[in-house]
Design a protein around this motif. Structure first.
Motif: not given
Length: 76
Positions: A1-4, A10-12, A60-61, A68-72
């Protein structure tokens, strides 16, 4: 998965599950609940009293580049 936001890895951060263990059919069970033999989710296995998407877990990642970026979210 990647940051949107930026595409970084991303990390757990957090996993929320509806059961403490899998009801007796799998990998582990607390020693205190060793007498429980049912294959359905009753008793100690469901002590959390959460129901996430028909028995799934919610993960959640966070972005590795910026908090500051949205969680995945991921549901399994």
């Amino acid at each position: 998965m990647a940051c949107p936001e930026c595409g970084s890895d991303v990390r757990p951060l957090l996993t929320i599950d509806g059961s403490e263990w899998d009801g007796g059919s799998g990998s582990w069970r607390p020693v205190e609940d060793a007498g429980y033999t049912g294959l359905h989710f009753l008793g100690p296995a469901r002590a959390t009293q959460l129901n996430i998407g028909r028995g799934h877990s919610l993960q959640l990642y966070v972005c590795t580049a910026s908090y500051d970026h949205p969680h995945v979210q991921n549901m399994q």
